[in-house]
Design an enzyme around this catalytic site. Structure first.
Site, mmCIF file in Angstrom:
data_model
loop_
_atom_site.group_PDB
_atom_site.id
_atom_site.type_symbol
_atom_site.label_atom_id
_atom_site.label_comp_id
_atom_site.label_asym_id
_atom_site.label_seq_id
_atom_site.Cartn_x
_atom_site.Cartn_y
_atom_site.Cartn_z
ATOM 1 N N LYS A 102 1.073 -1.231 -0.067
ATOM 2 C CA LYS A 102 0.417 -0.229 -0.479
ATOM 3 C C LYS A 102 0.854 0.943 0.087
ATOM 4 C CE LYS A 102 -3.314 -2.523 3.094
ATOM 5 N NZ LYS A 102 -3.714 -2.404 3.592
ATOM 6 N N ARG A 132 6.417 1.582 6.637
ATOM 7 C CA ARG A 132 5.995 0.814 7.968
ATOM 8 C C ARG A 132 6.955 -0.476 8.906
ATOM 9 N NH1 ARG A 132 0.517 -2.750 8.249
ATOM 10 N NH2 ARG A 132 1.446 -3.377 10.670
ATOM 11 N N ASP A 165 5.631 -0.473 14.057
ATOM 12 C CA ASP A 165 3.791 -0.320 15.083
ATOM 13 C C ASP A 165 4.694 -0.842 16.583
ATOM 14 O OD1 ASP A 165 1.839 -0.634 13.443
ATOM 15 O OD2 ASP A 165 2.600 -1.570 12.694
ATOM 16 N N GLY A 169 -8.797 -5.973 11.753
ATOM 17 C CA GLY A 169 -8.925 -6.014 10.477
ATOM 18 C C GLY A 169 -8.642 -7.153 10.119
ATOM 19 N N ASN A 170 -7.967 -7.971 8.196
ATOM 20 C CA ASN A 170 -7.620 -8.974 8.941
ATOM 21 C C ASN A 170 -6.581 -9.226 9.861
ATOM 22 O OD1 ASN A 170 -8.681 -11.239 6.946
ATOM 23 N ND2 ASN A 170 -6.017 -10.976 6.082
ATOM 24 N N GLY A 171 -5.847 -8.534 9.956
ATOM 25 C CA GLY A 171 -5.707 -9.023 11.575
ATOM 26 C C GLY A 171 -6.067 -8.274 12.131
ATOM 27 N N MET A 224 -14.969 -11.157 6.655
ATOM 28 C CA MET A 224 -15.717 -11.174 7.257
ATOM 29 C C MET A 224 -17.088 -10.828 7.013
ATOM 30 S SD MET A 224 -16.809 -10.992 10.393
ATOM 31 C CE MET A 224 -15.798 -10.934 11.504
ATOM 32 N N GLU A 235 -14.746 -1.268 12.184
ATOM 33 C CA GLU A 235 -15.149 0.176 11.142
ATOM 34 C C GLU A 235 -17.004 -0.370 10.113
ATOM 35 O OE1 GLU A 235 -12.944 3.002 7.964
ATOM 36 O OE2 GLU A 235 -11.354 1.274 9.857
ATOM 37 N N ASN A 236 -17.103 -1.030 9.724
ATOM 38 C CA ASN A 236 -18.014 -1.375 8.693
ATOM 39 C C ASN A 236 -18.979 -3.035 9.320
ATOM 40 O OD1 ASN A 236 -17.211 -0.468 6.648
ATOM 41 N ND2 ASN A 236 -15.148 -1.069 6.912
HETATM 42 P P1 ADP Z 1 -6.445 -5.215 6.317
HETATM 43 O O1 ADP Z 1 -5.553 -3.739 6.219
HETATM 44 O O2 ADP Z 1 -5.006 -5.875 7.616
HETATM 45 O O3 ADP Z 1 -5.954 -6.137 5.505
HETATM 46 P P2 ADP Z 1 -8.718 -4.239 6.907
HETATM 47 O O4 ADP Z 1 -9.094 -3.486 8.032
HETATM 48 O O5 ADP Z 1 -8.789 -3.204 5.356
HETATM 49 O O6 ADP Z 1 -7.567 -5.419 6.846
HETATM 50 O O7 ADP Z 1 -10.063 -5.102 7.145
HETATM 51 C C1 ADP Z 1 -9.949 -6.191 6.347
HETATM 52 C C2 ADP Z 1 -11.528 -6.992 6.669
HETATM 53 O O8 ADP Z 1 -12.644 -6.061 6.556
HETATM 54 C C3 ADP Z 1 -11.961 -7.919 6.154
HETATM 55 O O9 ADP Z 1 -12.366 -8.890 6.610
HETATM 56 C C4 ADP Z 1 -13.418 -7.273 5.300
HETATM 57 O O10 ADP Z 1 -13.762 -9.177 5.440
HETATM 58 C C5 ADP Z 1 -14.098 -6.322 6.840
HETATM 59 N N1 ADP Z 1 -14.496 -5.433 5.651
HETATM 60 C C6 ADP Z 1 -14.535 -4.805 5.212
HETATM 61 N N2 ADP Z 1 -15.441 -3.302 5.143
HETATM 62 C C7 ADP Z 1 -16.633 -4.663 5.793
HETATM 63 C C8 ADP Z 1 -17.859 -4.322 5.263
HETATM 64 N N3 ADP Z 1 -18.649 -3.680 4.940
HETATM 65 N N4 ADP Z 1 -18.885 -4.975 5.992
HETATM 66 C C9 ADP Z 1 -18.435 -6.260 6.992
HETATM 67 N N5 ADP Z 1 -16.870 -6.319 7.367
HETATM 68 C C10 ADP Z 1 -15.911 -5.455 6.811
#
Ligand code: ADP
Length: 408
Positions: A17, A102, A159, A215-217, A296, A346-347
């Protein structure tokens, strides 16, 4: 300080990224942002996009335009970086005056954000085992960025820096002293995200704060007066709460059992250890539990279709998270605010609701209407003793801040 363009690079084992900010004495403006995902996923296509925030003629500031939206096949990190580098040049994006990288963990001797030298790279390379999925990729990108932009200063932003004040009882691990002497301890991760949340709460940072970076992590931290005093991830980002593909904390006996099984067929110990690492970091967590996906959104859809494995995976994720929240309330002696952040935080309104349900006894009262919002919001009821908020992380901005400080 003169106006400077700062390039931020954030690499993982399967993604790169980046963003470019313009920094003046008083302002930070995001000009470009991009990401390449899906590096090393065989013949499956990755996703590569770049957006520009530079207003087009007649456009409004804040309207982003998509410059690149492609689905390339990216077999390895080298191909991935050359794709990003090519796009940076081809699109004539601003030449950086400084670059911020990072890094999850630089090891026990590299604990400060700083200017990158060949000696520093050598030192960090000694501790790749402390973040095996992240450090080799980050070091590779640091070296390539230095070649791509000769003479431009590169800085590392850790981090682990946010977790530098962890008290001895959380930092020290219950292992024989000889391994502690090798630097094995809790470093934590997602520190730049936690730092950005604390910054967003300034000047009214609550005394007793829990932040869940989902997040994914995924990880969670207990923060007193803005200082991290406990965090779920340990030596590596594999520990702690359940992540998309990582076990989180697990009985060491389970790992030994799997290791012995692998040793039956692996040609040597190192191969068996590498296989175990892949199992614990890439095949476990939500993916392992659901036997379906680590994402998710996919799991919520499967739950809607009555998939029992997906239901169990999310239930376990939520259960572990709630146990950590309860534990951190004990650590902090009560709680003033809980913040959700990261893609899920967040989502995924359902995860937030499931985590908070039953925590009313601790004063966390979720407002189900407010919780329907996505992005920044207060989602607790008006009278809730503990405030519950959603705050998106601003990791790149924190890296830009550190780079500006170090440039001075
Ligand atoms: P990372 O930066 O660790 O790769 P992110 O912070 O982008 O991860 O988060 C990814 C996670 O957020 C995934 O599990 C994804 O399914 C979830 N996610 C993103 N948008 C949504 C949404 N609208 N509803 C539910 N889960 C979401």
């Amino acid at each position: 300080m003169p106006t400077r363009n700062i390039l931020v690079l954030n690499s993982g084992s399967s993604s790169i990224k980046f963003s470019i900010y313009q920094a003046t004495e008083t302002e930070r403006t995001k000009l470009f942002e991009g990401a390449l995902d899906g590096i090393g996923s065989g013949s499956a296509a990755g996703k590569f996009w770049i957006k520009s925030w530079v207003p087009e003629k007649g456009g409004q500031p804040g309207d982003a335009t998509k410059l690149v939206d492609e689905t390339p096949t990216v077999p390895d990190l080298a191909t991935g970086f050359s794709l990003v580098a090519g796009a940076l040049e081809k699109r004539s994006l601003p030449h950086p005056d400084a670059i911020g990288h990072r890094m999850v963990c630089g090891g026990p001797t590299v604990t400060e954000n700083q200017f990158i030298t060949p000696e520093l790279i050598d030192e960090m390379e000694r501790y790749t085992a402390f973040a095996p999925l992240h450090t080799p990729a980050a070091i590779y990108i640091m070296c390539e960025a230095a070649k791509l932009f000769p003479g431009v200063p590169n800085f590392v932003c850790l981090d682990s820096y946010f977790h530098r004040y962890l008290p001895e009882v959380t930092r020290h691990l219950p292992i024989p002293a000889e391994y502690s002497a090798m630097g094995v301890r809790r470093f934590g991760a997602h520190g730049i995200s936690y730092e950005s949340i604390v910054q967003a709460l300034q000047p009214n940072v609550p005394a007793r704060l829990i932040v869940a970076h989902l997040g994914n992590g995924a990880s969670i931290s207990a923060i007193r007066d803005g200082i991290g005093i406990d965090t779920s991830m340990g030596l590596t980002p594999t520990g702690g709460i359940i992540s998309g593909t990582r076990t989180g904390d697990i009985d060491p006996g389970v790992l030994l059992f799997i290791l012995r099984k692998l040793a039956d067929t692996a040609p040597d110990t190192n191969t068996a250890a590498d296989q175990l690492e892949k199992i614990a970091s890439k095949k476990s967590g939500l993916l392992g539990l659901s036997q379906l996906d680590n994402d998710m959104r996919a799991l919520r859809q499967a739950i809607g279709e009555d998939n029992a494995h997906a239901r169990l995976a999310v239930d376990e994720f939520v259960y572990v998270l709630r146990k950590f929240i309860g534990g951190y309330i004990a650590v902090l002696g009560g709680l003033d605010m809980l913040v959700f952040t990261g893609g899920i935080g967040e989502n995924d309104t359902a995860t937030r609701a499931e985590v908070c349900a039953g925590l009313e006894c601790f004063g966390l009262i979720l407002d189900l209407e407010r919780n329907k919002q996505r992005g920044e919001a207060t989602i607790s009821t008006q009278g809730s003793p503990v405030t519950i908020r959603v705050i998106p992380p601003a990791e790149d901005l924190i890296i830009v801040e550190h780079v500006c400080r170090l440039l001075q």
